[in-house]
Motif scaffolding. Structure first.
Motif, PDB file in Angstrom:
ATOM      1  N   PRO A   1       0.822  -1.209   0.000  1.00  0.00           N
ATOM      2  CA  PRO A   1       0.000   0.000   0.000  1.00  0.00           C
ATOM      3  C   PRO A   1       0.863   1.269   0.000  1.00  0.00           C
ATOM      4  O   PRO A   1       2.005   1.265   0.485  1.00  0.00           O
ATOM      5  CB  PRO A   1      -0.807  -0.098   1.296  1.00  0.00           C
ATOM      6  N   THR A   2       0.315   2.329  -0.530  1.00  0.00           N
ATOM      7  CA  THR A   2       1.007   3.625  -0.527  1.00  0.00           C
ATOM      8  C   THR A   2       1.318   4.040   0.912  1.00  0.00           C
ATOM      9  O   THR A   2       0.484   3.912   1.797  1.00  0.00           O
ATOM     10  CB  THR A   2       0.130   4.701  -1.194  1.00  0.00           C
ATOM     11  N   GLY A   3       2.503   4.514   1.125  1.00  0.00           N
ATOM     12  CA  GLY A   3       2.899   4.946   2.464  1.00  0.00           C
ATOM     13  C   GLY A   3       3.594   3.872   3.281  1.00  0.00           C
ATOM     14  O   GLY A   3       3.998   4.137   4.421  1.00  0.00           O
ATOM     15  N   THR A   4       3.762   2.665   2.720  1.00  0.00           N
ATOM     16  CA  THR A   4       4.432   1.581   3.460  1.00  0.00           C
ATOM     17  C   THR A   4       5.911   1.897   3.649  1.00  0.00           C
ATOM     18  O   THR A   4       6.482   1.637   4.714  1.00  0.00           O
ATOM     19  CB  THR A   4       4.279   0.238   2.724  1.00  0.00           C
ATOM     20  N   PHE A   5       6.526   2.483   2.603  1.00  0.00           N
ATOM     21  CA  PHE A   5       7.966   2.731   2.655  1.00  0.00           C
ATOM     22  C   PHE A   5       8.287   4.067   3.312  1.00  0.00           C
ATOM     23  O   PHE A   5       7.632   5.084   3.036  1.00  0.00           O
ATOM     24  CB  PHE A   5       8.573   2.691   1.253  1.00  0.00           C
ATOM     25  N   GLN A   6       9.280   4.049   4.172  1.00  0.00           N
ATOM     26  CA  GLN A   6       9.823   5.270   4.770  1.00  0.00           C
ATOM     27  C   GLN A   6      11.305   5.313   4.428  1.00  0.00           C
ATOM     28  O   GLN A   6      12.070   4.450   4.857  1.00  0.00           O
ATOM     29  CB  GLN A   6       9.616   5.273   6.278  1.00  0.00           C
ATOM     30  N   VAL A   7      11.724   6.305   3.654  1.00  0.00           N
ATOM     31  CA  VAL A   7      13.084   6.344   3.103  1.00  0.00           C
ATOM     32  C   VAL A   7      13.878   7.477   3.737  1.00  0.00           C
ATOM     33  O   VAL A   7      13.382   8.597   3.891  1.00  0.00           O
ATOM     34  CB  VAL A   7      13.049   6.523   1.574  1.00  0.00           C
ATOM     35  N   ASP A   8      15.123   7.176   4.085  1.00  0.00           N
ATOM     36  CA  ASP A   8      15.999   8.184   4.696  1.00  0.00           C
ATOM     37  C   ASP A   8      17.442   7.862   4.301  1.00  0.00           C
ATOM     38  O   ASP A   8      17.748   6.770   3.821  1.00  0.00           O
ATOM     39  CB  ASP A   8      15.841   8.152   6.215  1.00  0.00           C
ATOM     40  N   TRP A   9      18.338   8.820   4.479  1.00  0.00           N
ATOM     41  CA  TRP A   9      19.753   8.612   4.198  1.00  0.00           C
ATOM     42  C   TRP A   9      20.586   9.430   5.170  1.00  0.00           C
ATOM     43  O   TRP A   9      20.188  10.504   5.610  1.00  0.00           O
ATOM     44  CB  TRP A   9      20.100   8.957   2.741  1.00  0.00           C
ATOM     45  N   VAL A  10      21.745   8.906   5.551  1.00  0.00           N
ATOM     46  CA  VAL A  10      22.562   9.495   6.602  1.00  0.00           C
ATOM     47  C   VAL A  10      23.801  10.177   6.053  1.00  0.00           C
ATOM     48  O   VAL A  10      24.299  11.137   6.616  1.00  0.00           O
ATOM     49  CB  VAL A  10      22.964   8.407   7.617  1.00  0.00           C
ATOM     50  N   GLY A  11      24.326   9.674   4.949  1.00  0.00           N
ATOM     51  CA  GLY A  11      25.614  10.147   4.460  1.00  0.00           C
ATOM     52  C   GLY A  11      26.719   9.311   5.066  1.00  0.00           C
ATOM     53  O   GLY A  11      26.608   8.079   5.153  1.00  0.00           O
ATOM     54  N   GLU A  12      27.784   9.927   5.516  1.00  0.00           N
ATOM     55  CA  GLU A  12      28.923   9.206   6.077  1.00  0.00           C
ATOM     56  C   GLU A  12      28.563   8.580   7.422  1.00  0.00           C
ATOM     57  O   GLU A  12      28.062   9.259   8.316  1.00  0.00           O
ATOM     58  CB  GLU A  12      30.110  10.160   6.234  1.00  0.00           C
ATOM     59  N   ASP A  13      28.867   7.299   7.547  1.00  0.00           N
ATOM     60  CA  ASP A  13      28.449   6.543   8.736  1.00  0.00           C
ATOM     61  C   ASP A  13      29.568   6.540   9.784  1.00  0.00           C
ATOM     62  O   ASP A  13      30.232   5.524  10.021  1.00  0.00           O
ATOM     63  CB  ASP A  13      28.086   5.108   8.319  1.00  0.00           C
ATOM     64  N   TRP A  14      29.761   7.685  10.425  1.00  0.00           N
ATOM     65  CA  TRP A  14      30.804   7.787  11.448  1.00  0.00           C
ATOM     66  C   TRP A  14      30.463   6.984  12.696  1.00  0.00           C
ATOM     67  O   TRP A  14      31.350   6.415  13.338  1.00  0.00           O
ATOM     68  CB  TRP A  14      31.042   9.253  11.805  1.00  0.00           C
ATOM     69  N   ASP A  15      29.183   6.914  13.052  1.00  0.00           N
ATOM     70  CA  ASP A  15      28.787   6.122  14.224  1.00  0.00           C
ATOM     71  C   ASP A  15      29.124   4.650  14.007  1.00  0.00           C
ATOM     72  O   ASP A  15      29.603   3.962  14.911  1.00  0.00           O
ATOM     73  CB  ASP A  15      27.292   6.281  14.500  1.00  0.00           C
ATOM     74  N   GLY A  16      28.853   4.171  12.783  1.00  0.00           N
ATOM     75  CA  GLY A  16      29.183   2.787  12.475  1.00  0.00           C
ATOM     76  C   GLY A  16      30.673   2.532  12.513  1.00  0.00           C
ATOM     77  O   GLY A  16      31.134   1.484  12.985  1.00  0.00           O
ATOM     78  N   LEU A  17      31.463   3.510  12.042  1.00  0.00           N
ATOM     79  CA  LEU A  17      32.918   3.364  12.054  1.00  0.00           C
ATOM     80  C   LEU A  17      33.445   3.329  13.487  1.00  0.00           C
ATOM     81  O   LEU A  17      34.316   2.514  13.820  1.00  0.00           O
ATOM     82  CB  LEU A  17      33.564   4.518  11.284  1.00  0.00           C
ATOM     83  N   ILE A  18      32.919   4.191  14.353  1.00  0.00           N
ATOM     84  CA  ILE A  18      33.350   4.216  15.754  1.00  0.00           C
ATOM     85  C   ILE A  18      33.091   2.870  16.418  1.00  0.00           C
ATOM     86  O   ILE A  18      33.943   2.339  17.142  1.00  0.00           O
ATOM     87  CB  ILE A  18      32.629   5.344  16.522  1.00  0.00           C
ATOM     88  N   LYS A  19      31.940   2.287  16.149  1.00  0.00           N
ATOM     89  CA  LYS A  19      31.619   0.985  16.758  1.00  0.00           C
ATOM     90  C   LYS A  19      32.571  -0.105  16.259  1.00  0.00           C
ATOM     91  O   LYS A  19      33.033  -0.945  17.036  1.00  0.00           O
ATOM     92  CB  LYS A  19      30.178   0.593  16.450  1.00  0.00           C
ATOM     93  N   LEU A  20      32.873  -0.087  14.968  1.00  0.00           N
ATOM     94  CA  LEU A  20      33.804  -1.076  14.422  1.00  0.00           C
ATOM     95  C   LEU A  20      35.179  -0.933  15.063  1.00  0.00           C
ATOM     96  O   LEU A  20      35.846  -1.930  15.374  1.00  0.00           O
ATOM     97  CB  LEU A  20      33.908  -0.908  12.906  1.00  0.00           C
ATOM     98  N   ILE A  21      35.617   0.308  15.250  1.00  0.00           N
ATOM     99  CA  ILE A  21      36.924   0.546  15.869  1.00  0.00           C
ATOM    100  C   ILE A  21      36.922   0.076  17.320  1.00  0.00           C
ATOM    101  O   ILE A  21      37.855  -0.584  17.783  1.00  0.00           O
ATOM    102  CB  ILE A  21      37.304   2.032  15.787  1.00  0.00           C
ATOM    103  N   GLN A  22      35.867   0.416  18.052  1.00  0.00           N
ATOM    104  CA  GLN A  22      35.786   0.032  19.465  1.00  0.00           C
ATOM    105  C   GLN A  22      35.752  -1.480  19.640  1.00  0.00           C
ATOM    106  O   GLN A  22      36.358  -2.024  20.565  1.00  0.00           O
ATOM    107  CB  GLN A  22      34.540   0.660  20.105  1.00  0.00           C
ATOM    108  N   ASP A  23      35.060  -2.165  18.739  1.00  0.00           N
ATOM    109  CA  ASP A  23      34.938  -3.622  18.841  1.00  0.00           C
ATOM    110  C   ASP A  23      36.142  -4.353  18.257  1.00  0.00           C
ATOM    111  O   ASP A  23      36.329  -5.544  18.504  1.00  0.00           O
ATOM    112  CB  ASP A  23      33.668  -4.105  18.124  1.00  0.00           C
TER     113      ASP A  23
END
Length: 490
Positions: free
Chosen positions: A281-303
């Motif tokens: 149905p119309t409205g099912t999808f919610q689309v967004d974009w973040v750009g550079e994923d610094w939060d993801g990089l920090i987690k990878l480095i920490q782990d």
């Protein structure tokens, strides 16, 4: 406890964790004891206990190991155990002894005997150990381990025999085993049951194009995973997909503006791909974009375990993106940490995250038995508890399902409270106490916490918790509080 009270007896049996098969094979393991001596005598600590086994009944293949333990905080001294065998188990013991194949715990026993065979029902246990300073404030515990078939122990209980040793022989201490009542609470019904599935798709794109090409690299594998999630839900006629959230991300190399645009293209490309293949149905999808994923990089480095880990994190935290953060990372240690991240971490940042949210119906007990085998995440805390309870408190299934509920709903306070009681019934007091302390401060939780303290021999803590639980209206806490007072009077 009277034998003429069958309902109360069944409740006590369930609290001890015995399953139905064990209950049918023999009466409950039941014995009393008298601590005649737990005293400091010069440089020695003297221990003298009489175990009364008159009421003890063991299944023929079972072994009961009674191990006295001197404990003060993290310091312990485990004494030689008394081992009591059922009829068949004792024959196995005798054969193993004859052929020299006894297990270590059977070799080092204080005494090994067959249940019901000994003429004297009072079994004396007497030993003397060298007194160490930490023992002056220690307590004497009894570890009770039941071992059906003598494979792996399936139930363990620890009871307090005596508090810190006296300097002279005092009156005998006779106590019955604490048998506290635990509180289990049925979680409320969810008026709207919602579930979700989320994952990352690591899609590759041809240079200069934003359309998804399933044949490129591992795109087929990534897309099949999304299709499997969607098809599973769509094939279940009782489940309704309500929303699909798609978020695009990019790695950090290149300009900020370019990466922002790239993450937007990735999110929209996956959305268009799915819209072409499914009639949502119309409205099912919610689309967004973040750009550079610094939060993801920090987690990878920490782990992870990369070189210059702390220096890299310090640059990311202290330098703004537009003030040359990436440039500083490229200059650090000749660029070696940056090249490592470029090869190992950056590919994991180029992704599209998707989350599928769906509505789940209320399931009957019979439906829950089927659902838990394949999709336990579709069951609510209440449905899981009702299902567990249908197998009987203390059964293997009861404990397994409450453990599943805790893994699915680790932040649900009622689920934590019930799991705490379940762990205590199984003898895992450390885990039980941790969960009970996290489960809030209501009357049922206070009762469970007090019962856990009681089983550990923490009588002062038990008294405080049970008193509060009693005042808050818990009938179980009131019962346990009275039982605790009887112990304290002795």
């Amino acid at each position: 406890m009277s034998i003429n009270q069958p309902i109360y007896l069944l409740l006590i049996l369930s609290l001890l964790g015995w399953n139905k098969l064990e209950a049918q094979e023999g009466e409950a393991n039941n014995f009393s004891y008298t601590v005649k001596k737990f005293t400091q005598e010069g440089n020695s600590l003297c221990i003298d206990i009489d175990f009364d086994l008159e009421s003890l009944h063991l299944p023929t293949r079972e072994q009961l190991i009674l191990t006295p333990i001197i404990k003060n905080g993290n310091q312990t001294l485990t004494l030689e155990p008394i081992i009591i065998n059922g009829k068949i188990r004792h024959k196995v013991y005798q054969r193993q002894k004859e052929f020299g194949t006894l297990k270590e715990e059977n070799q080092n026993a204080y005494q090994v005997l067959r249940a019901g065979k000994q003429e004297a029902q009072i079994i004396p246990y007497s030993t003397v150990v060298n007194l160490e300073d930490w023992m002056k404030q220690a307590s004497l515990y009894l570890d009770e381990s039941n071992c059906p078939g003598c494979g792996k122990a399936v139930s363990q209980h620890k009871r307090l025999l005596a508090a810190k040793p006296t300097l002279e022989i005092g009156e005998s201490i006779t106590k019955e085993k604490p048998e506290p009542l635990f509180s289990f609470v049925t979680p409320p019904t969810d008026s709207l049951k919602m579930g979700n599935k989320e994952d990352n798709a690591y899609l590759k794109f041809q240079v200069g194009k934003s359309a998804i090409d399933p044949s490129l690299a591992d795109n087929t594998v990534e897309l099949d995973r999304i299709h499997n999630h969607l098809n599973q839900l769509l094939n279940d006629k009782k489940v309704t997909i309500k929303k699909i959230s798609i978020t695009g991300y990019a790695s950090i190399e290149g300009t900020y503006a370019f990466n922002k645009s790239l993450s937007e293209q990735r999110a929209k490309s996956l959305t268009n791909y799915l819209k072409q293949r499914y009639d949502f149905p119309t409205g099912t999808f919610q689309v967004d974009w973040v750009g550079e994923d610094w939060d993801g990089l920090i987690k990878l480095i920490q782990d992870g375990n990369m070189e210059k880990k702390q220096e890299v994190l310090s640059i990311i935290i202290s330098t703004n993106i537009l003030d040359g953060r990436e440039k500083r990372l490229m200059e650090l240690d000749g660029g070696r940490p940056y090249r490592f991240m470029l090869n190992e971490y950056f590919p994991l940042l180029r992704r599209v995250k998707y989350k599928i949210e769906y509505r789940i119906p209320q399931y009957s007990l019979e439906e829950s038995k089927r659902i838990i085998k394949e999709y336990p995440e579709q069951l609510s805390p209440k449905e899981l508890f009702v299902l567990a309870n249908s197998y009987g408190k203390g059964s293997v299934e009861f404990f397994e399902i409450l453990d599943i509920a805790l893994s699915l709903y680790p932040n649900d306070l009622i689920t934590k409270q019930n799991a705490a009681a379940a762990y205590a019934m199984q003898g895992n007091y450390e885990k039980a106490e941790q969960l009970a302390l996290e489960a809030g401060n209501n009357s049922s939780t206070l009762n469970n916490l007090g019962a856990i303290y009681l089983l550990q021999g923490k009588l002062q803590d038990a008294q405080k918790a049970l008193s509060k639980g009693k005042q808050a209206g818990s009938l179980e806490a009131s019962h346990n509080f009275d039982e605790l007072n009887k112990i304290l009077k002795n």
